[in-house]
Each structure stands twice: as C-alpha cells, then as structure tokens.
Design a protein around this motif. Structure first.
Motif, PDB file in Angstrom:
ATOM      1  N   LYS A   1     -12.997 -30.265 -18.710  1.00  0.00           N
ATOM      2  CA  LYS A   1     -13.519 -29.096 -19.247  1.00  0.00           C
ATOM      3  C   LYS A   1     -14.266 -29.696 -20.017  1.00  0.00           C
ATOM      4  N   ASP A   2     -14.632 -30.536 -20.454  1.00  0.00           N
ATOM      5  CA  ASP A   2     -15.673 -31.651 -21.403  1.00  0.00           C
ATOM      6  C   ASP A   2     -17.195 -31.403 -20.573  1.00  0.00           C
ATOM      7  N   GLU A   3     -16.848 -31.236 -19.098  1.00  0.00           N
ATOM      8  CA  GLU A   3     -18.214 -31.270 -17.861  1.00  0.00           C
ATOM      9  C   GLU A   3     -18.090 -29.988 -17.885  1.00  0.00           C
ATOM     10  N   ASP A   4     -17.657 -29.172 -17.530  1.00  0.00           N
ATOM     11  CA  ASP A   4     -17.662 -27.674 -17.525  1.00  0.00           C
ATOM     12  C   ASP A   4     -18.454 -27.338 -18.505  1.00  0.00           C
ATOM     13  N   LYS A   5     -17.844 -27.978 -20.726  1.00  0.00           N
ATOM     14  CA  LYS A   5     -18.283 -27.756 -21.230  1.00  0.00           C
ATOM     15  C   LYS A   5     -19.885 -27.876 -21.062  1.00  0.00           C
ATOM     16  N   ASP A   6     -20.254 -29.276 -20.708  1.00  0.00           N
ATOM     17  CA  ASP A   6     -21.597 -30.077 -20.131  1.00  0.00           C
ATOM     18  C   ASP A   6     -22.403 -28.823 -20.016  1.00  0.00           C
ATOM     19  N   GLU A   7     -21.804 -28.225 -18.890  1.00  0.00           N
ATOM     20  CA  GLU A   7     -22.948 -27.068 -18.011  1.00  0.00           C
ATOM     21  C   GLU A   7     -22.590 -26.168 -18.281  1.00  0.00           C
ATOM     22  N   ASN A   8     -21.899 -25.712 -19.161  1.00  0.00           N
ATOM     23  CA  ASN A   8     -22.440 -24.302 -19.325  1.00  0.00           C
ATOM     24  C   ASN A   8     -23.206 -23.863 -20.598  1.00  0.00           C
ATOM     25  N   LYS A   9     -23.757 -24.956 -21.499  1.00  0.00           N
ATOM     26  CA  LYS A   9     -24.139 -25.248 -22.809  1.00  0.00           C
ATOM     27  C   LYS A   9     -25.615 -25.063 -21.999  1.00  0.00           C
ATOM     28  N   ASP A  10     -26.261 -25.046 -21.036  1.00  0.00           N
ATOM     29  CA  ASP A  10     -27.328 -25.515 -20.274  1.00  0.00           C
ATOM     30  C   ASP A  10     -27.517 -23.679 -19.533  1.00  0.00           C
ATOM     31  N   GLU A  11     -26.691 -22.644 -19.782  1.00  0.00           N
ATOM     32  CA  GLU A  11     -27.035 -21.401 -19.307  1.00  0.00           C
ATOM     33  C   GLU A  11     -27.619 -20.318 -20.252  1.00  0.00           C
ATOM     34  N   PRO A  12     -28.816 -19.546 -19.852  1.00  0.00           N
ATOM     35  CA  PRO A  12     -29.426 -18.975 -20.496  1.00  0.00           C
ATOM     36  C   PRO A  12     -28.470 -17.605 -21.177  1.00  0.00           C
ATOM     37  N   PHE A  13     -28.691 -17.170 -22.180  1.00  0.00           N
ATOM     38  CA  PHE A  13     -27.694 -16.626 -23.196  1.00  0.00           C
ATOM     39  C   PHE A  13     -28.778 -15.475 -23.981  1.00  0.00           C
ATOM     40  N   GLU A  14     -28.559 -14.757 -24.606  1.00  0.00           N
ATOM     41  CA  GLU A  14     -28.849 -13.606 -24.996  1.00  0.00           C
ATOM     42  C   GLU A  14     -28.259 -12.549 -26.469  1.00  0.00           C
ATOM     43  N   ILE A  15     -28.531 -12.607 -27.721  1.00  0.00           N
ATOM     44  CA  ILE A  15     -27.567 -12.249 -28.250  1.00  0.00           C
ATOM     45  C   ILE A  15     -28.390 -10.445 -28.027  1.00  0.00           C
ATOM     46  N   THR A  16     -27.456  -9.731 -27.527  1.00  0.00           N
ATOM     47  CA  THR A  16     -27.670  -7.983 -27.043  1.00  0.00           C
ATOM     48  C   THR A  16     -27.035  -7.742 -28.519  1.00  0.00           C
TER      49      THR A  16
ATOM     50  N   LYS B   1     -16.286 -24.030 -27.231  1.00  0.00           N
ATOM     51  CA  LYS B   1     -16.715 -24.125 -26.022  1.00  0.00           C
ATOM     52  C   LYS B   1     -18.350 -24.562 -25.658  1.00  0.00           C
ATOM     53  N   TYR B   2     -18.910 -23.882 -26.399  1.00  0.00           N
ATOM     54  CA  TYR B   2     -20.768 -24.261 -26.178  1.00  0.00           C
ATOM     55  C   TYR B   2     -21.230 -24.486 -27.207  1.00  0.00           C
ATOM     56  N   THR B   3     -20.469 -25.744 -27.795  1.00  0.00           N
ATOM     57  CA  THR B   3     -20.913 -26.910 -29.233  1.00  0.00           C
ATOM     58  C   THR B   3     -20.356 -28.526 -28.931  1.00  0.00           C
ATOM     59  N   ASP B   4     -20.490 -29.495 -29.257  1.00  0.00           N
ATOM     60  CA  ASP B   4     -20.427 -30.219 -29.010  1.00  0.00           C
ATOM     61  C   ASP B   4     -19.376 -31.188 -30.117  1.00  0.00           C
ATOM     62  N   ILE B   5     -18.725 -29.864 -30.775  1.00  0.00           N
ATOM     63  CA  ILE B   5     -17.495 -30.730 -31.392  1.00  0.00           C
ATOM     64  C   ILE B   5     -16.200 -31.338 -30.625  1.00  0.00           C
ATOM     65  N   THR B   6     -15.303 -32.149 -30.371  1.00  0.00           N
ATOM     66  CA  THR B   6     -14.440 -32.862 -30.197  1.00  0.00           C
ATOM     67  C   THR B   6     -13.168 -31.785 -31.432  1.00  0.00           C
TER      68      THR B   6
END
Length: 660
Positions: free
Chosen positions: A68-83, A262-267
């Motif tokens: 999960k931590d690895e997936d979290k790091d990968e997802n962080k870099d995905e682009p995201f836009e507030i709609t 999920k998209y933070t570094d909080i443990t």
C-alpha cells in the motif's frame, strides 16, 4: 553547511552499524523469548492454531502495508485537478490531497455533523465537542481536521528547517570571508524574526484561547519550539492520539483515516489488545504520526516504557470517540489514568486541539435520590458534560455541536422501532426464531451477557440460521473474521454483546434485535444505530420479559418516549405451534450435546489425574464403570442422532398454520 571529516563520518557509520546489529540481536532475542512464553502458556490445540494463523496473518498484513505504501507513493505523482463539483469540500478548507481522497471514496457532500464541525476545527482550530446520530460521519468530522493539522505542522517544520539550513550556509560563507560581524548577520536575524512573527500571526488566526494571540506574542511560539526540542534527536514525532472503547471501532477508524490520508505522507497505526505486542512494538518503532488505540493496551505500553508513546504529553491532537462509554465508571479505568498522564503538563495542554465525539454525549443515567434532589438532577446533563470536558482538557470557547437536540429522539428518521412483550424468558427464543424466518437479511442480535451469546449461538446453529458469535472473550482475529463474514453475506446473523454496539459501520444491516433490554439508554441508542445508517431503512426490535418491564419503562423515560411510542411487532400466533416445536427440539439437542461433552471431559480429567499421580486404574473398576457408562453414552448418541434427523425434517418443511 560546515564540512565533516571523512574519518569522523566513517567512525559514525561504523558505530551506527554496530549499534544497529546489537539492537537487532537484542530485539530478536526479546521477540523469541516472548514467542516462546506465549507458546508455552497455550494449553490446547485451538489456541495454538489461532496463534499460528495470527502470525501468518500478521506477516501478510505487513506485506500488504508495504504494498500500500508503494502504491501510495506512485499515486501521489498522478495529476489531479479540483473540479467545480468539489467546491463544497474546498470551502471546508480541505487541502487538495484530502479533497482528492474524499472524492474518490464517493463522498460528494459533507454530512450535517461535518458541515457543523469542519470550518471551526480547520480554520479556527477550536476544540470540538460533537454529538450526532450514529452513521452520520463523525469519524471524518474529527479525522479530517487532524490530518489537515498534521500536514500544516509538517509544512511549517520543513520551512523552518530550510531556513535554518540557509542560515547555517550564510554563517559558513561569512566565516570563510571573515565577515561574521558584518550587517548581514543583523539582516538574517531580522528576517528570521519577521518569519517568526508571520507564523505567530497565522497561529493567532487559528487558535482562540479567550485572550487572542497576536503577532507580538512571540514568547508563546518560543514555548512551543522549546517543547518540540524535548523530543529525542532522530525520533519521529507522535502527533495525534485517538482513543476508542473497542478494538473493532479502532480498526474501523484506522481504515477510514488511511483511505483519506492516501495521498499524504501521514502514517497511522493501531495499538489494541488481542494482537501480538511484539508486532505493535515494531510498528511503533517506525514512528507513526497518528496512533489509534484502546485505553488498556495504550496504558500498558506507556507503562512499559515505549519510546514513541512516551511523547504522548507532546501530542498536538487528541480525539475520543464514543466518549460516554470511555468514561463510564467501572468500564475503562485506564482512560482516566491515561488522560491525567496526558494532561499533567498544563503548558503543553493549551497547545493541543481536542475532539470529543459520541452519539449520546449529553445523555445520562438517572442519579440515585441520595445524590441530589429533583431540582439538581435536572441539571445532570450539564454537570456530566462539564466534568467530561474538564477531564479531557478541552479549552475554553470550544465548538459544541449537538445535532441530537434538533430531533425528539436520538434515532435516525429511517429507523422503525418495535417491541414484543414475552410471557416468559423461554418465549424470547420463539420470538427471535419467528422474526428471523420472516425477516431475511443481515440481522444483529444483542445480548447482555456472553453466556447468552454462547447459548443462542448453539441453539440457532442447530436451527440452521448460521449464527456468528461476537464477544469480548473471543480471540481478536476471530472477532474480525466474523465481522468480515457477516458483512460479506446478504443473509447473515450476528449474535453479540455490546462490544459490537459502538461505532461499527457494518454495511446494510437491516435489523437489530435487543434480545435483552439494554442496561442503559446509551446502549439502546448505540445498538439501534447499527441499522438505518446513511438514510437507509432499518428495524429495531426489543424483546421484553416480565422482569425487564421496569427497566424498559426507565429506558422510555430517558429517551423521552411514552411506553406506547414503540408499536407492537405483529406476530401470527397460528404459526407459533410449529415455531415452538422446532425451537424446543433444538434446545433438547443442545442440552444432550452439553451432557455428552461433560461426560467426555469428566473421563479425560479422571485419566489425566491418575496419570499425574502415577496411579493405575484397576480393570475391575474400569469394567464396572465403563459398562454402565458406555451404555448410557450409547443411548445418548442414539437419542441425539434421532432428534437431529427429526429437526432436519422439520426445518425442511414450510411453517404450517394451526387453527385459532
């Protein structure tokens, strides 16, 4: 930055390697000793199998967490836009990382409790005292502000670290150029003071202690920074503590917060009873930002000298969920000791943000007459609330949100409540089986005692309703597995004590049956709150025997209901003859099974005692005893077999009505 000689660096690395090896060896020896002791203490095959399964599951869980931590790091870099659709969440002052996670979880709009709490907690950084119906979203009402606060704290610390590094670099360059006393030093100092004042002004906007904090109160920031320096160098900070009354609720909160973070570094980690202490020690050594736990295990590990939990006095965020249950006398003595320990330093307490939540926060039991007159008892709710807030350490001008006062009763609008008066205690079994036959779906049955849970589980297993027990004496892994199985089946029966009444978000529970009248009105509200969640329809049925009539009337008074407010559940008495026949047969089988088990245990105990005393049982004794005993045992088994066949045939037939 000043350079460090290579030799010194090499020595430091070597010493660290040696210390790491020593620590690993010590930890391995310690874990081996603990595991050996646990294995030696287990006295039967079932416990051994459970411990082995637990170790396998824990290893799997650790592997899952790493994935999960690895997936979290990968997802962080995905682009995201507030709609524009997400504006409502941005208006609650949520950072983009949390907005993204909340949106992906399917939460399109905040709930009523979230709308009432988030602005004050996020922007004003006020303490929050909240009460709302079950299933209203209280977990995120305190979870999101905690996550947001930790993100801001980390950003501020990172900013100060960069400023310090830049200042050190400037000092090094000044030393090299011989300009250590030049005006640059003064400029640097002025710049640092301005940054400090800016940050103080930001904190001043967020915190309100009654007197206000302006940009001139730099001494408060100095106090805060001095507080931070007391943490052991190189040790990660414990930033937040969330306390819950039950293990299952703690697991649920951890699941929700991890999804939002999920998209933070909080443990985040769990510290609860029923799980291996060595594993929890290993997780705590990683220095999680948030610890979620039950009072007993938390206090046990603090007393044991856990280094990460030793920072509990320095936490910036404290949350108590299902607070009324946590602070009940005789239930959770550890939580009082724990709160006194957390609050022993008054200077640190004022910097902490507190969250106190429950479904029945201001609901109280009747006080005995000797403790006060009727006039004083009318103020008991306010007294209880004041004492509670004082114990937790809630600051002045806290935001109090009580949505339960906006409705006549503490129940969701989609919840139907009914009652059945039972002539005898035995009749309750008939009514319960009748209800289950006529109301398919997920049904949660609550009992006041573990013995009743065990008895009903045995009887209703024979009636082929496939019940799943849940009580405090079960192994933690088994409790979680039963909850997961109950949640995964469309037609399921869970028979539980009040350990399942608090805060658990079990999806789509259609029915709740109070097999025994709950001892307090709070328990009734929490039990009933397991159904009719998120505006879905639900039914709560309470079974009342003659001896419980007084307790039921008291319950109605506390809930501000007349006795007639709960309508009677309609029972077709023409089916009751067939219902009784099946239930009575199942009870008879259960009684026979109990006898056979007891006889087997008596025999094995006798042999065991003889072996331990080095005694030989004579053949004549064996022959005389075994002759009649074997005959009786054979008769029991034959009777059991016949009754089981008879019950199977009855269950296979449809229920037939008899003439009135």
């Amino acid at each position: 930055m000043k350079g460090i000689p290579k030799k010194k660096l090499k020595k430091n690395h070597e010493s660290r390697d040696e210390s790491n090896v020593a620590n690993n060896e010590a930890n391995n020896e310690e874990n081996n000793e603990e595991n050996n002791e646990e294995n030696n203490e287990e006295n039967n095959k079932e416990n051994n199998e459970e411990s082995n399964d637990e170790n396998i599951d824990e290893n799997k869980d650790e592997d899952k967490d790493e994935d999960k931590d690895e997936d979290k790091d990968e997802n962080k870099d995905e682009p995201f836009e507030i709609t524009p659709d997400m504006v409502i969440w941005k208006a609650m002052f949520l950072p983009d990382e949390i907005v993204r996670a909340v949106w992906e979880l399917g939460f399109k709009n905040p709930t009523a409790i979230q709308l009432a709490c988030l602005p004050a907690a996020m922007k004003g950084r006020k303490d929050v005292v909240g009460a709302a119906e079950t299933g209203s979203g209280k977990t995120l009402a305190f979870g999101i502000p905690i996550l947001n606060g930790i993100l801001k704290d980390k950003q501020f610390e990172l900013k100060k670290m960069k400023q310090k590094e830049e200042a050190d670099d400037m000092t090094d360059s000044d030393d090299e150029n011989g300009n250590g006393d030049e005006p640059n030093a003064d400029k640097k100092k002025v710049s640092s003071d301005e940054d400090l004042a800016d940050n103080t002004e930001e904190i001043g906007e967020m915190e309100d202690f009654g007197g206000g904090i302006g940009c001139v109160r730099v001494i408060d920031v100095a106090e805060l920074s001095s507080q931070k320096t007391k943490v052991v160098k190189g040790q990660k900070k414990l930033r937040a503590l969330i306390i819950t009354p039950t293990r299952e609720l703690a697991v649920q909160i951890e699941k929700h917060l991890k999804a939002v973070a999920k998209y933070t570094d909080i443990t985040i980690c769990l510290v609860i009873g029923g799980m291996a202490a060595p594993k929890q020690e290993r997780i705590l050594r990683k220095g999680p930002d948030i610890v979620i736990g039950t009072p007993g295990r938390l206090w046990e590990m603090i007393e044991g000298g856990n280094s990460h939990l030793s920072q509990v006095n320095d936490i910036r965020y404290l949350a108590l969920d299902e607070t009324d249950r946590l602070l009940e006398k005789g239930h959770f003595a550890e939580v009082r000791t724990l709160l006194e320990h957390i609050n022993k330093d008054e200077s640190k307490k004022r910097w902490r943000q507190n969250f106190v939540f429950s479904a029945t926060l201001t609901l109280t039991h009747d006080l005995p007459n000797r403790l006060g007159n009727i006039k004083s008892r009318k103020k008991k709710e306010d007294v209880k609330l004041d004492k509670l807030l004082s114990l937790v350490g809630v600051r002045p001008k806290a935001k109090v949100v009580d949505l339960t006062t906006q409705v006549r009763s503490l129940k969701p609008a989609s919840l139907s409540e009914m009652k059945v008066f039972s002539a005898t205690v035995e009749d309750k079994d008939y009514y319960l089986y009748y209800f289950l036959r006529h109301n398919p779906g997920r049904t949660l049955v609550f009992c006041n005692s573990i013995n009743n849970v065990r008895r009903l589980t045995s009887v209703f297993t024979l009636l082929e309703t496939n019940p799943l027990p849940l009580h405090a004496q079960m192994h933690q892994k088994q409790r979680l597995k039963h909850l997961e199985r109950f949640s995964s089946l469309d037609n399921a029966l869970l028979i539980a004590t009040d350990v399942a009444a608090r805060g658990l978000d079990i999806p789509h529970v259609q029915h709740v049956v109070h097999f025994q009248v709950p001892r307090t009105s709070e328990n009734y509200v929490h039990r009933s709150g397991r159904t009719a969640r998120a505006s879905r329809e639900g039914l709560s049925l309470i079974l009342i025997e003659p001896e419980e009539a007084t307790l039921y009337r008291k319950l109605c008074v506390n809930l501000k209901k007349d006795k007639t407010d709960l309508p009677d559940y309609n029972v077709d008495m023409r089916l009751f003859s067939a219902i009784k026949q099946r239930v009575n047969l199942a009870k008879a089988i259960e009684s026979l099974e109990h006898r056979t088990k007891r006889e087997r245990s008596d025999k094995s105990w006798m042999k065991q005692m003889a072996e331990e005393a080095d005694l030989l049982l004579s053949d004549s004794d064996n022959d005389s005893d075994s002759g009649s005993a074997a005959q009786n045992h054979s008769q029991l088994l034959t009777e059991l077999k016949m009754k089981r066949k008879e019950l199977s045939k009855l269950i296979a037939r449809p229920l037939k009505r008899t003439a009135n």
